[in-house]
Design a protein around this motif. Structure first.
Motif, PDB file in Angstrom:
ATOM      1  N   ARG A   1     -13.362  -4.809   2.973  1.00 11.74           N
ATOM      2  CA  ARG A   1     -13.533  -5.331   1.612  1.00 11.74           C
ATOM      3  C   ARG A   1     -15.001  -5.475   1.257  1.00 11.74           C
ATOM      4  N   GLY A   2     -15.819  -5.796   2.257  1.00 18.01           N
ATOM      5  CA  GLY A   2     -17.235  -5.991   1.983  1.00 18.01           C
ATOM      6  C   GLY A   2     -18.062  -4.731   1.960  1.00 18.01           C
ATOM      7  N   VAL A   3     -17.629  -3.706   2.698  1.00 15.42           N
ATOM      8  CA  VAL A   3     -18.417  -2.483   2.855  1.00 15.42           C
ATOM      9  C   VAL A   3     -17.847  -1.326   2.050  1.00 15.42           C
ATOM     10  N   ARG A   4     -16.531  -1.130   2.121  1.00  9.15           N
ATOM     11  CA  ARG A   4     -15.910  -0.007   1.407  1.00  9.15           C
ATOM     12  C   ARG A   4     -14.496  -0.415   0.983  1.00  9.15           C
ATOM     13  N   PRO A   5     -14.346  -1.046  -0.167  1.00  9.64           N
ATOM     14  CA  PRO A   5     -13.039  -1.531  -0.597  1.00  9.64           C
ATOM     15  C   PRO A   5     -11.977  -0.448  -0.717  1.00  9.64           C
ATOM     16  N   ALA A   6     -12.386   0.812  -0.863  1.00  7.65           N
ATOM     17  CA  ALA A   6     -11.402   1.897  -0.965  1.00  7.65           C
ATOM     18  C   ALA A   6     -10.690   2.151   0.359  1.00  7.65           C
ATOM     19  N   THR A   7     -11.274   1.704   1.464  1.00  9.86           N
ATOM     20  CA  THR A   7     -10.642   1.893   2.772  1.00  9.86           C
ATOM     21  C   THR A   7      -9.450   0.958   2.915  1.00  9.86           C
ATOM     22  N   LYS A   8      -8.296   1.517   3.258  1.00 10.84           N
ATOM     23  CA  LYS A   8      -7.088   0.727   3.448  1.00 10.84           C
ATOM     24  C   LYS A   8      -7.000   0.252   4.900  1.00 10.84           C
ATOM     25  N   VAL A   9      -6.592  -0.991   5.072  1.00 11.92           N
ATOM     26  CA  VAL A   9      -6.379  -1.538   6.413  1.00 11.92           C
ATOM     27  C   VAL A   9      -4.887  -1.779   6.594  1.00 11.92           C
ATOM     28  N   ILE A  10      -4.336  -1.212   7.664  1.00  9.46           N
ATOM     29  CA  ILE A  10      -2.907  -1.321   7.946  1.00  9.46           C
ATOM     30  C   ILE A  10      -2.725  -1.976   9.306  1.00  9.46           C
ATOM     31  N   GLY A  11      -1.904  -3.006   9.359  1.00 12.93           N
ATOM     32  CA  GLY A  11      -1.583  -3.670  10.615  1.00 12.93           C
ATOM     33  C   GLY A  11      -0.304  -3.105  11.196  1.00 12.93           C
ATOM     34  N   VAL A  12      -0.153  -3.203  12.518  1.00  9.30           N
ATOM     35  CA  VAL A  12       1.077  -2.744  13.168  1.00  9.30           C
ATOM     36  C   VAL A  12       1.455  -3.710  14.284  1.00  9.30           C
ATOM     37  N   GLN A  13       2.740  -4.013  14.342  1.00  9.72           N
ATOM     38  CA  GLN A  13       3.266  -4.928  15.344  1.00  9.72           C
ATOM     39  C   GLN A  13       4.608  -4.384  15.844  1.00  9.72           C
ATOM     40  N   SER A  14       5.042  -4.859  16.982  1.00  6.45           N
ATOM     41  CA  SER A  14       6.316  -4.422  17.527  1.00  6.45           C
ATOM     42  C   SER A  14       7.485  -5.108  16.818  1.00  6.45           C
ATOM     43  N   GLU A  15       8.552  -4.345  16.586  1.00  5.55           N
ATOM     44  CA  GLU A  15       9.779  -4.931  16.044  1.00  5.55           C
ATOM     45  C   GLU A  15      10.343  -6.012  16.959  1.00  5.55           C
ATOM     46  N   ALA A  16       9.981  -5.953  18.236  1.00  4.47           N
ATOM     47  CA  ALA A  16      10.496  -6.911  19.205  1.00  4.47           C
ATOM     48  C   ALA A  16       9.676  -8.204  19.260  1.00  4.47           C
ATOM     49  N   ALA A  17       8.636  -8.300  18.451  1.00  5.55           N
ATOM     50  CA  ALA A  17       7.821  -9.519  18.351  1.00  5.55           C
ATOM     51  C   ALA A  17       7.190  -9.562  16.963  1.00  5.55           C
ATOM     52  N   PRO A  18       7.987  -9.842  15.912  1.00  7.59           N
ATOM     53  CA  PRO A  18       7.527  -9.639  14.539  1.00  7.59           C
ATOM     54  C   PRO A  18       7.012 -10.881  13.816  1.00  7.59           C
ATOM     55  N   ALA A  19       6.590 -11.917  14.543  1.00  2.17           N
ATOM     56  CA  ALA A  19       6.219 -13.168  13.870  1.00  2.17           C
ATOM     57  C   ALA A  19       5.076 -12.980  12.880  1.00  2.17           C
ATOM     58  N   ALA A  20       4.031 -12.250  13.261  1.00  2.00           N
ATOM     59  CA  ALA A  20       2.897 -12.060  12.346  1.00  2.00           C
ATOM     60  C   ALA A  20       3.306 -11.236  11.134  1.00  2.00           C
ATOM     61  N   TYR A  21       4.112 -10.204  11.357  1.00  2.00           N
ATOM     62  CA  TYR A  21       4.598  -9.384  10.245  1.00  2.00           C
ATOM     63  C   TYR A  21       5.416 -10.225   9.270  1.00  2.00           C
ATOM     64  N   ARG A  22       6.346 -10.997   9.788  1.00  2.00           N
ATOM     65  CA  ARG A  22       7.185 -11.815   8.916  1.00  2.00           C
ATOM     66  C   ARG A  22       6.356 -12.870   8.179  1.00  2.00           C
ATOM     67  N   SER A  23       5.383 -13.443   8.863  1.00  2.00           N
ATOM     68  CA  SER A  23       4.528 -14.451   8.220  1.00  2.00           C
ATOM     69  C   SER A  23       3.750 -13.836   7.072  1.00  2.00           C
ATOM     70  N   TRP A  24       3.267 -12.603   7.270  1.00  2.00           N
ATOM     71  CA  TRP A  24       2.541 -11.904   6.203  1.00  2.00           C
ATOM     72  C   TRP A  24       3.470 -11.599   5.033  1.00  2.00           C
ATOM     73  N   ARG A  25       4.656 -11.129   5.317  1.00  2.00           N
ATOM     74  CA  ARG A  25       5.609 -10.783   4.256  1.00  2.00           C
ATOM     75  C   ARG A  25       6.068 -12.015   3.481  1.00  2.00           C
ATOM     76  N   GLU A  26       6.319 -13.104   4.190  1.00  2.00           N
ATOM     77  CA  GLU A  26       6.876 -14.310   3.572  1.00  2.00           C
ATOM     78  C   GLU A  26       5.801 -15.286   3.100  1.00  2.00           C
ATOM     79  N   ARG A  27       4.540 -14.976   3.421  1.00  2.00           N
ATOM     80  CA  ARG A  27       3.396 -15.793   2.993  1.00  2.00           C
ATOM     81  C   ARG A  27       3.518 -17.237   3.487  1.00  2.00           C
ATOM     82  N   ARG A  28       4.017 -17.374   4.695  1.00  2.56           N
ATOM     83  CA  ARG A  28       4.106 -18.673   5.363  1.00  2.56           C
ATOM     84  C   ARG A  28       4.170 -18.409   6.859  1.00  2.56           C
ATOM     85  N   LEU A  29       3.782 -19.402   7.659  1.00  9.20           N
ATOM     86  CA  LEU A  29       3.805 -19.212   9.108  1.00  9.20           C
ATOM     87  C   LEU A  29       5.224 -19.360   9.634  1.00  9.20           C
ATOM     88  N   VAL A  30       5.695 -18.357  10.347  1.00  8.51           N
ATOM     89  CA  VAL A  30       7.038 -18.414  10.914  1.00  8.51           C
ATOM     90  C   VAL A  30       6.982 -18.097  12.406  1.00  8.51           C
TER      91      VAL A  30
END
Length: 330
Positions: free
Chosen positions: A195-224
């Motif tokens: 965001r600070g250097v090149r906002p056009a660059t997309k950042v994509i996170g990846v997590q395992s389906e077998a441990a999805p807490a961070a993914y779900r927290s991002w999707r639901e906008r709350r810590l789960v």
């Protein structure tokens, strides 16, 4: 409780100044074979070339270098599945600070041996990272040590963000950076820099389906909390962390879940293609890229190979599976 401060690009630049006497920039290599497979121009950021074999050492050096004299005297304590613990142990040894690392009882023996070799006291507790973390928090209170959270530490995030700074300095036209997510410090750091250097660059996170807490927290906008059943210990968290999630909610462009079998296939493919040691979490970005092949076609893509600390048993398991690599598309 005081909310931790979100790091800025200025903090990342300051972190680079602090860590540069101790850590060299890691290679960013292009791999035509991966590019042919994905129909894109593919670069791999080799954090497995760090002195402890993983990206987190950037954050450890940045944080420990800034401890007060009183904190150094008390020592540091942290919980880890291995790479964060190695980071803290390495930095503690560098600056003469006593370190205690709490790890799960079945922690990766390669990472355990490394932490021991770096002089850290090891405390084994529980089935997974979060069991070890909860025990660590109790020990920190009892001992009066400086507790180093593996995610909610601005200095850690600013430190690991320097890997993305190096990517964009070497390949400023990078379209997409794919980052593995366990606690989320690496992805959060990538967001700050992009965001600070090149906002056009997309950042994509990846997590395992077998441990999805961070993914779900991002999707639901709350810590789960969620299950933790992945073999990839670098992705193995049952809970999300507040500070990385705050950054990811604001700036992460996309988040992908992949199966453990996809990670195994990607791990074998990366080892064979790059001729490098690659641990499971470090292969997750390739697993995500393979799933997103159509979206990435024609783009310049950087995959963060976050670490190479795989045990002999893990490597034999992955390489003997005999899973064929996905065929390139026409």
């Amino acid at each position: 409780m005081i909310e931790p401060q979100v790091p800025t690009l200025a903090d990342v630049l300051d972190a680079r100044r602090r860590i540069s006497p101790h850590l060299r920039p890691t290679p960013l290599y292009g791999y035509p074979a991966l590019g042919e497979l994905l129909g894109a121009e593919v670069f791999v950021k080799h954090e497995n070339h760090q002195p402890v074999g993983a990206f987190k050492v950037r954050g450890g050096v940045n944080l420990v270098s800034q401890l007060s004299a009183e904190e150094r005297e008390r020592g540091v304590i942290s919980a880890s599945t291995g790479n964060h613990g190695q980071s803290i142990a390495y930095a503690a040894r560098l600056f003469g600070v006593p370190a205690t690392i709490c790890v799960p009882e079945a922690a990766n023996p390669v990472k355990v041996a490394s932490m021991r070799g770096l002089g850290a006291e090891l405390v084994f507790h529980g089935r997974d990272f979060d069991d070890a973390r909860e025990h660590c928090e109790r020990l920190a209170s009892d001992r009066g040590s400086r507790y180093v959270h593996s995610g909610d530490e601005p200095l850690l995030i600013a430190g690991v963000a320097t890997e993305t700074l190096e990517i964009l300095e070497e390949q400023p036209e990078t379209d997409v950076i794919i980052v593995p997510v366990g606690g989320g410090s690496g992805a959060a750091g990538a967001c700050i820099v992009a965001r600070g250097v090149r906002p056009a660059t997309k950042v994509i996170g990846v997590q395992s389906e077998a441990a999805p807490a961070a993914y779900r927290s991002w999707r639901e906008r709350r810590l789960v909390e969620d299950r933790m059943e992945t073999f990839a210990e670098g992705l193995a968290t049952r809970t999300a962390f507040a500070l990385p999630q705050l950054i990811l909610r604001e700036s992460l462009d996309s988040f992908v879940l992949v199966g453990d079998d996809e990670i195994r296939t990607a791990q074998a493919l990366m080892i064979e293609t790059t001729r490098n040691l690659v641990e499971a979490a470090g292969a997750a970005p390739l697993a995500a890229a393979l799933r997103m092949r159509d979206e990435l076609a024609g783009k310049r893509v950087a995959l963060v190979l976050s670490g190479g600390n795989a045990s002999r048993e893990q490597l034999l398991d992955v390489l003997s599976a005999g899973q064929p690599a996905p065929a390139p598309t026409a």
